[in-house]
Design a protein around this motif. Structure first.
Motif, PDB file in Angstrom:
ATOM      1  N   ARG A  66      61.630   0.590  41.167  1.00 56.09           N
ATOM      2  CA  ARG A  66      60.718   1.358  40.320  1.00 56.09           C
ATOM      3  C   ARG A  66      60.457   0.593  39.019  1.00 56.09           C
ATOM      4  N   GLN A  68      60.240   1.546  35.995  1.00 52.43           N
ATOM      5  CA  GLN A  68      61.134   1.920  34.895  1.00 52.43           C
ATOM      6  C   GLN A  68      62.468   1.178  34.992  1.00 52.43           C
ATOM      7  N   GLU A  89      54.771   3.785  38.433  1.00 52.48           N
ATOM      8  CA  GLU A  89      55.246   5.158  38.251  1.00 52.48           C
ATOM      9  C   GLU A  89      54.367   6.194  38.943  1.00 52.48           C
ATOM     10  N   ILE A  92      55.955   8.080  41.741  1.00 51.88           N
ATOM     11  CA  ILE A  92      57.142   8.898  41.470  1.00 51.88           C
ATOM     12  C   ILE A  92      56.769  10.378  41.419  1.00 51.88           C
ATOM     13  N   HIS A  93      57.402  11.166  42.285  1.00 51.42           N
ATOM     14  CA  HIS A  93      57.295  12.621  42.179  1.00 51.42           C
ATOM     15  C   HIS A  93      55.850  13.095  42.348  1.00 51.42           C
ATOM     16  N   TRP A  95      54.281  13.537  45.663  1.00 54.65           N
ATOM     17  CA  TRP A  95      54.042  13.660  47.096  1.00 54.65           C
ATOM     18  C   TRP A  95      52.636  14.188  47.357  1.00 54.65           C
TER      19      TRP A  95
ATOM     20  N   ARG B 315      56.885   8.952  33.626  1.00 58.30           N
ATOM     21  CA  ARG B 315      56.728  10.376  33.340  1.00 58.30           C
ATOM     22  C   ARG B 315      57.625  10.793  32.185  1.00 58.30           C
ATOM     23  N   THR B 332      60.523  19.448  41.249  1.00 58.44           N
ATOM     24  CA  THR B 332      59.372  20.368  41.245  1.00 58.44           C
ATOM     25  C   THR B 332      58.463  19.972  40.083  1.00 58.44           C
ATOM     26  N   LEU B 333      58.664  20.596  38.925  1.00 58.08           N
ATOM     27  CA  LEU B 333      57.844  20.271  37.753  1.00 58.08           C
ATOM     28  C   LEU B 333      57.970  18.788  37.401  1.00 58.08           C
ATOM     29  N   ASN B 334      56.860  18.168  37.045  1.00 50.46           N
ATOM     30  CA  ASN B 334      56.818  16.753  36.693  1.00 50.46           C
ATOM     31  C   ASN B 334      55.927  16.628  35.462  1.00 50.46           C
ATOM     32  N   TYR B 336      53.735  14.935  33.555  1.00 52.92           N
ATOM     33  CA  TYR B 336      52.972  13.712  33.807  1.00 52.92           C
ATOM     34  C   TYR B 336      51.505  14.126  33.798  1.00 52.92           C
TER      35      TYR B 336
END
Lengths: 389, 389
Positions: A66, A68, A89, A92-93, A95, B315, B332-334, B336
């Motif tokens: 990654r 970071q 980034e 990342i997170h 999906w 993020r 869940t919450l991101n 960004y």
């Protein structure tokens, strides 16, 4: 760098040899310990996708991390910096976007998408999602289980690795001494772990400790019937037993040890169980020598339990070395009846007896190295029941 | 039991509702935090396959664990003991035999093999191997990604959960105070972590601490350019900065905090970067209220960075609550730009600014709860650069 460049080169050569035997052109290694073994990279970044890539025809492995974490990779990767591949980034997170989307692009860019690709199918962080990305994204590749081929190269340690495990063992002794001193009636379990953790990180004046890949396990009272319970804020109770399982760690190498403490007068059944356990462990240890198998050790161990009519279902050991959460086992050697893996010099394993008897239990263990003619214990520490009356 | 039976019942009802919306009849939840949330089970047994099973028509979830861990499951599972399903040790470390072979048998025995089955596809310990076992072993089932549906139920905390996070916050304060006191020139990094860990486990007289799901992160010097480095036995150097990221933990609930310490005279660029970072964090925090989105918070945060022409790719926050290694984020919450997740009362998250500038960096963070009208910080702790001259 914890090891010479030559040693990293030897590791790579051994892995490539294994890949060729298995018909693997490209290996995607997501196992955190394997990444460390291959590249030297060491950071708590394994909660997001990362991997080492080994191509049989390339002189160096690639490290996919990654963005970071690129700073850490640049500081630690023992290979050329241009072989660090950084993903953005945006993966990342978010999906269904996923870091493996970028990995697939890289594989295609390099023309590797029709190769036979080895995957660490049951490695902790190689998720179903990552796998499905590869299946869908590389339809012309042949994907196959690499069957822990890097782990099997790790199975036999170099002398330099043994030195690190010996350093870790000194830390284990400090931590276990602290545990046995600290566990007393009325003391909160968490406070005892506070002292144990302090001892594990202080280590010795020569060897500072690191985080262990398994938390300090501290089942107490009824909890001794279960082996993986951790401390609560409840207090230790007079008359009850406590099992301590921990590992000193030095440069990610682990030396685990398990012992049992009993506060107050010991019931005879616990003394007897501990005695039988140690007899079984010693009988098993005596079967350790190059050429013998895991099965040989297991048969000897269980022969003693059979004599005392003690039933034990769980295995009694596994190979050790580098570890990252959630496990310090290497997923190769398994000390269990029927495991025909051959012992060889500089194989290292944790011979552990988790003994459960309904509502109570005892434990003891030894971290050992196979020598030319037999074995040596990493840690010289009494394994009897520690009775604090 | 950490929560009332009613609370566990509410959790189950909420998860079932989400399953029905997604057309899932049976959920296989392998995520360690989800298992704890659903059943109360808490042990370091997640390095082997285990899961909670939720069937939309059953009143209770099932808990599938290794035989060696059954003792812990019986002590901790809040549901009926008959709903604990134990798999034999013969499935351990004996590939191609695998615990999921037994799971598939159970699913077939119950006639569930033609159902729509939800899987936590990108959960850390749901390996490709487990997934392939299910694909091959349940050809008539419809397998689909559950898309973190349990995690999304966890997104909004009960008041009882908030109480545990407040307890964890008190532990975070103890640990961070210890860190800032202990980090001094000439001290070994590992020794500082020893003191920090001790503080984390001692916690307070009311609330004993637990192991954190991420090790104490302690990048120092050049390492501050990377966010996930852990301590070595090297000594802290006068003139260099050190980032501390840790979380107090109480009954598995986390309250993370990151701060930066500078030993000696601070360079102006670091003072300025820290100041801008805190301004950005505060601007972001001010956008927190029910109805606003993660994007709203992110836009405000980055607007300050833009003003100072500071570039930041990563993020700046994620939801928190229960955690097990390797992560304390809830997935869940991101926080960004572009994440349109809506904030609601009792949503809890870690608002963290990892600021990297080539060969150096600074960090600060706040664990917060969304209130009815805005937010509150869990931890009241100065976030300026701690300059120890």
């Amino acid at each position: 760098m914890n090891f010479s460049k030559t040693e990293y080169g030897n590791r790579l050569a051994n892995i490539k040899r294994s890949m060729q035997e298995k018909g693997i052109d490209l290996l995607i290694s997501q196992d955190t310990s394997n990444i460390n073994y291959i590249t030297g990279y060491d950071a708590w970044s394994f909660y997001y996708a990362q991997c080492a890539l080994i191509h049989v025809d390339l002189d160096e492995p690639l490290l996919f991390v990654r963005e970071q974490d690129a700073g850490g990779a640049f500081l630690q990767n023992v290979w050329s910096q241009e072989n660090i591949l950084v993903y953005n980034e945006k993966y990342i997170h978010t999906w269904p976007t996923h870091p493996y989307d970028r990995l697939i692009e890289i594989i295609k860019e390099r023309g590797w998408d029709k190769l036979s690709i080895g995957l660490e199918m049951d490695s902790h962080y190689f998720t179903a999602y990552s796998y499905k990305k590869l299946v869908d994204g590389l339809p012309e590749a042949t994907l196959k289980d690499a069957e822990r081929c890097v782990n099997w190269v790790r199975y036999i340690k170099s002398d330099a690795e043994i030195d690190l495990m010996k350093a870790a063992s000194l830390i284990s002794v400090e931590a276990m001494n602290t545990a046995i001193e600290t566990i007393n009636p009325g003391i909160r379990q968490c406070d005892a772990v506070g002292e144990i953790q302090k001892a594990m990180f202080y280590g010795t004046s020569d060897f500072g400790g690191e985080y262990s890949s398994i938390a300090t396990l501290l089942p107490t009272g009824k909890g001794t019937s279960a082996s993986h319970l951790t401390a609560t804020q409840e207090r230790f109770v007079k008359g009850e037993a406590t099992i301590i399982e921990l590992a000193g760690v030095y440069k990610r190498y682990h030396a685990p040890i398990a012992r049992t403490v009993l506060l107050g007068k010991a019931e005879q059944k616990k003394i007897d169980a501990m005695k039988a356990t140690n007899e079984a462990l010693n009988e098993g240890l005596d079967a350790i020598k190059p050429g013998n198998t895991a099965n040989d050790v297991a048969q000897k161990f269980w022969s003693v339990l059979d004599k005392y009519e003690i039933k034990k279902e769980s295995r009694t050991g596994y190979s050790i070395g580098i570890g990252y959460p959630p496990d310090w086992g290497e997923h190769t050697l398994n000390i269990y009846k029927g495991d025909m893996t051959e012992l060889q010099p500089n194989v290292t394993f944790h011979m552990i007896a988790v003994m459960q008897f309904g509502s109570w239990g005892v434990e003891a263990s030894h971290s050992v190295r196979v020598t030319d003619k037999g074995f040596e214990k990493f840690i010289d520490f009494p394994s009897d029941l520690f009775i604090k009356d």
